[in-house]
Design a protein around this motif. Sequence first.
Motif, PDB file in Angstrom:
ATOM      1  N   THR A 299      -6.606  30.062   8.850  1.00 44.17           N
ATOM      2  CA  THR A 299      -6.250  29.206   9.843  1.00 44.17           C
ATOM      3  C   THR A 299      -5.642  27.883   9.399  1.00 44.17           C
ATOM      4  O   THR A 299      -5.137  27.035  10.163  1.00 44.17           O
ATOM      5  N   ASN A 300      -5.934  27.477   8.072  1.00 42.14           N
ATOM      6  CA  ASN A 300      -5.827  26.250   7.515  1.00 42.14           C
ATOM      7  C   ASN A 300      -5.127  26.342   6.150  1.00 42.14           C
ATOM      8  O   ASN A 300      -5.759  25.950   5.376  1.00 42.14           O
ATOM      9  N   ALA A 301      -3.967  26.603   6.286  1.00 41.92           N
ATOM     10  CA  ALA A 301      -3.083  26.745   4.985  1.00 41.92           C
ATOM     11  C   ALA A 301      -3.124  25.652   4.224  1.00 41.92           C
ATOM     12  O   ALA A 301      -2.907  25.419   2.970  1.00 41.92           O
ATOM     13  N   LEU A 302      -2.927  24.416   4.855  1.00 43.52           N
ATOM     14  CA  LEU A 302      -2.745  23.017   4.242  1.00 43.52           C
ATOM     15  C   LEU A 302      -3.992  22.353   3.798  1.00 43.52           C
ATOM     16  O   LEU A 302      -3.905  21.144   3.335  1.00 43.52           O
TER      17      LEU A 302
ATOM     18  N   ALA B  97      -3.934  22.443  11.829  1.00 42.07           N
ATOM     19  CA  ALA B  97      -4.017  23.642  11.585  1.00 42.07           C
ATOM     20  C   ALA B  97      -2.742  24.670  11.617  1.00 42.07           C
ATOM     21  O   ALA B  97      -1.744  24.526  12.489  1.00 42.07           O
ATOM     22  N   VAL B  98      -2.478  25.098  10.449  1.00 38.96           N
ATOM     23  CA  VAL B  98      -1.267  25.965   9.910  1.00 38.96           C
ATOM     24  C   VAL B  98      -1.786  27.470   9.756  1.00 38.96           C
ATOM     25  O   VAL B  98      -2.430  27.431   8.607  1.00 38.96           O
ATOM     26  N   THR B  99      -1.579  28.341  10.256  1.00 39.36           N
ATOM     27  CA  THR B  99      -1.851  29.535  10.037  1.00 39.36           C
ATOM     28  C   THR B  99      -1.114  30.539   9.077  1.00 39.36           C
ATOM     29  O   THR B  99       0.188  29.941   9.101  1.00 39.36           O
TER      30      THR B  99
ATOM     31  N   TYR C 174     -16.028  30.846   7.265  1.00 34.24           N
ATOM     32  CA  TYR C 174     -15.874  29.755   8.297  1.00 34.24           C
ATOM     33  C   TYR C 174     -16.423  28.676   7.895  1.00 34.24           C
ATOM     34  O   TYR C 174     -17.643  28.519   7.643  1.00 34.24           O
ATOM     35  N   SER C 175     -15.524  27.594   7.947  1.00 25.63           N
ATOM     36  CA  SER C 175     -16.067  26.325   7.468  1.00 25.63           C
ATOM     37  C   SER C 175     -15.523  25.258   8.211  1.00 25.63           C
ATOM     38  O   SER C 175     -14.609  25.293   9.056  1.00 25.63           O
ATOM     39  N   GLN C 176     -16.688  23.965   8.272  1.00 20.03           N
ATOM     40  CA  GLN C 176     -15.902  22.721   9.173  1.00 20.03           C
ATOM     41  C   GLN C 176     -16.096  21.513   8.029  1.00 20.03           C
ATOM     42  O   GLN C 176     -17.039  21.506   7.367  1.00 20.03           O
TER      43      GLN C 176
ATOM     44  N   GLU D  95     -11.487  19.108  10.055  1.00 23.76           N
ATOM     45  CA  GLU D  95     -10.895  20.081   9.596  1.00 23.76           C
ATOM     46  C   GLU D  95     -11.823  21.605   9.958  1.00 23.76           C
ATOM     47  O   GLU D  95     -13.170  21.366   9.768  1.00 23.76           O
ATOM     48  N   SER D  96     -11.174  22.536  10.398  1.00 24.49           N
ATOM     49  CA  SER D  96     -11.833  23.787  10.614  1.00 24.49           C
ATOM     50  C   SER D  96     -10.999  24.994  10.142  1.00 24.49           C
ATOM     51  O   SER D  96      -9.868  24.996  10.457  1.00 24.49           O
ATOM     52  N   THR D  97     -11.713  25.884   9.493  1.00 26.95           N
ATOM     53  CA  THR D  97     -10.923  26.820   8.578  1.00 26.95           C
ATOM     54  C   THR D  97     -11.608  28.395   8.867  1.00 26.95           C
ATOM     55  O   THR D  97     -12.981  28.404   8.626  1.00 26.95           O
ATOM     56  N   VAL D  98     -10.660  29.196   9.141  1.00 29.96           N
ATOM     57  CA  VAL D  98     -11.288  30.716   8.968  1.00 29.96           C
ATOM     58  C   VAL D  98     -10.381  31.322   7.973  1.00 29.96           C
ATOM     59  O   VAL D  98      -8.952  31.381   8.176  1.00 29.96           O
ATOM     60  N   ASP D  99     -11.005  31.996   7.048  1.00 24.09           N
ATOM     61  CA  ASP D  99     -10.256  32.640   5.907  1.00 24.09           C
ATOM     62  C   ASP D  99     -10.862  34.032   5.810  1.00 24.09           C
ATOM     63  O   ASP D  99     -12.119  34.189   5.588  1.00 24.09           O
ATOM     64  N   ALA D 100     -10.050  35.233   6.209  1.00 22.75           N
ATOM     65  CA  ALA D 100     -10.583  36.353   6.025  1.00 22.75           C
ATOM     66  C   ALA D 100      -9.678  37.161   4.971  1.00 22.75           C
ATOM     67  O   ALA D 100      -8.512  36.854   4.797  1.00 22.75           O
ATOM     68  N   PHE D 101     -10.205  38.041   4.164  1.00 22.75           N
ATOM     69  CA  PHE D 101      -9.396  38.798   3.105  1.00 22.75           C
ATOM     70  C   PHE D 101      -9.988  40.157   3.151  1.00 22.75           C
ATOM     71  O   PHE D 101     -11.274  40.395   3.178  1.00 22.75           O
ATOM     72  N   VAL D 102      -9.102  40.987   2.350  1.00 20.87           N
ATOM     73  CA  VAL D 102      -9.390  42.450   1.979  1.00 20.87           C
ATOM     74  C   VAL D 102      -9.022  42.361   0.527  1.00 20.87           C
ATOM     75  O   VAL D 102      -7.746  42.088   0.391  1.00 20.87           O
TER      76      VAL D 102
END
Length: 414
Positions: A65-68, A73-75, A389-391, A401-408
Motif C-alpha cells: 500500500t506504500n510503494a514510495l 499512499a501509492v499501492t 503491517y507497519s506505522q 506513514e502506514s504500510t501493508v505489504d503482503a507476498f507469496v
Amino acid sequence: MAEGALTIRARSMTIETPRPVTRYLSPGLFGGAACLGLLLVSAEAKADPGTDPEITGSIEQHWTTNALDSDRAVTDWYTLLRGSIDQQWGDADANVRIHADFEGSRYNRASIEDDRSLALSAQAFRRLEAGLELRGTLSYRVLSTGDDLEIGPLIIGTRELKQILSAQGQFGIDLGNATSLTIEATESIEKVGDTHFQDDLISPTKLHADRILSQVAARLTRTVGEYAFGGSTSALLASVERVGFPPLQLSFFQYTAQAEAAFKGKDGSSFGLALGAQYLRGADCIYERVLPAWQANFVKPLPKGFELRGTCFGRYETSDTDDPLASWLRRAELELGLKLRENLAVGTGIFAQLKDNLLLENVERSKGVYAEATWGATRSLNIVFRVDYSQKVKTILDEHESTVDAFVGVRTNI
C-alpha cells in the motif's frame, strides 16, 4: 534484526563486521588485500578438491500500500528476486570460501523504486600451531538504488549508483583455560555517484557523500560450561567527503566498550546480554556525548512445538539515518513460532523502534506486526506467505506513514 546489532554466542568467538564506508584508497586497504592473498595461497596449498557449491534462490510477488515509502499512499505490485552461491575448498584447518549474491526488485507502476545489487567476496582461513587463527576477507558490492524526490505535488524519480570495497583481517588467539582473544582491523570504501533524475528534469548532482571507514576491535571471551563471559572494545573513524553547505554528512569518531555474557542450553535455548557505553564525536566538535549501549536477546523452545525469540538494543546509528551525523536508536522485537508439522511452520512477531536524529532533532517512531506461514513442498523448496503491517511517524516533518505489504514467495536451497 537491525544492521550492526550486537551478537553474542556462547563457546565461540563472534566477530563484528563494521558498517561499510568511503572514498580514498589507503595503505591499510591494500595491506589487507595483500594479507588476504597470502592466506589464499597458503589455504589453497592444503585445500581438498572442494565441496559442491551451495546455491540459494527466491522469488516473491508482493502487494504493498506504500510503494514510495512516504506519507503518500501509492499501492502497487512488485517482484523481488534474490539468489546466492557459495563455494568452499579446504578443511577445518585451512579453507577458502567464495560468495556471490544478487537482489533485484521490479515495480509494476512505481518503476522509479526498482533496486538492483550484486555482491562478491573471498574469504580465507588458516589455523596455525599454538592456538592461532587467521582470517582475511575481501569484498565488493555495487548497488543501483531507485528513490523519489517530492517537490510540492510533484514526484520525481531518482537513481543512484553506489560501490563498496572493503578488506578485513582477523587474528584469533587461544589463551588457554577456555579463553580466547580476537583482534580485527577493517577498512571500507564507499563511492557514491551523482544522482540522476527522471527524464533529466534536473541535472545530475551529488546528494550523498563518499566515505572512508576504518575500524579496529578486540574481544576477550572466557567459556565456562554452557556460559561465556567477556568484553569487547572498538574504535571507528569515518572520514566523509564534504558535500553541500551545510554539509549533507559529517565525519565522526566513535568508541565502544562493553561487557558481554551468553548462555546456550542443551534444549536449544540461549540468552545473550551486552552492557556498555558509546562515545561519539562529530566533526568540528559539533556533537560530543557518551550514551549507554546495550543488547539482550534470547531463544526459548516451548511445549507443543512453540519457540519464542526476542531482542532489544540501544546504540548510535551512523549508517541508516537521515541525520547528517547519526541517530540514537532503540528497538525491541518479539517473535513466536510454531511447527505444526514437519513441513509446515507458522510465526508472528511485533516490533517497536524509536530513533532520535541527533542534529536535526527529529524523532521517528515506528511499530509493526507480521504473520508468516512456510510450507516445505520438497526438501529443497519452500513456499512462503507473509503479511507485514507497519506505522511510522516523523515528528518535525509531521509525516505519518502506514504500510501493508503482503507476498507469496518461493525459496530454494540446492
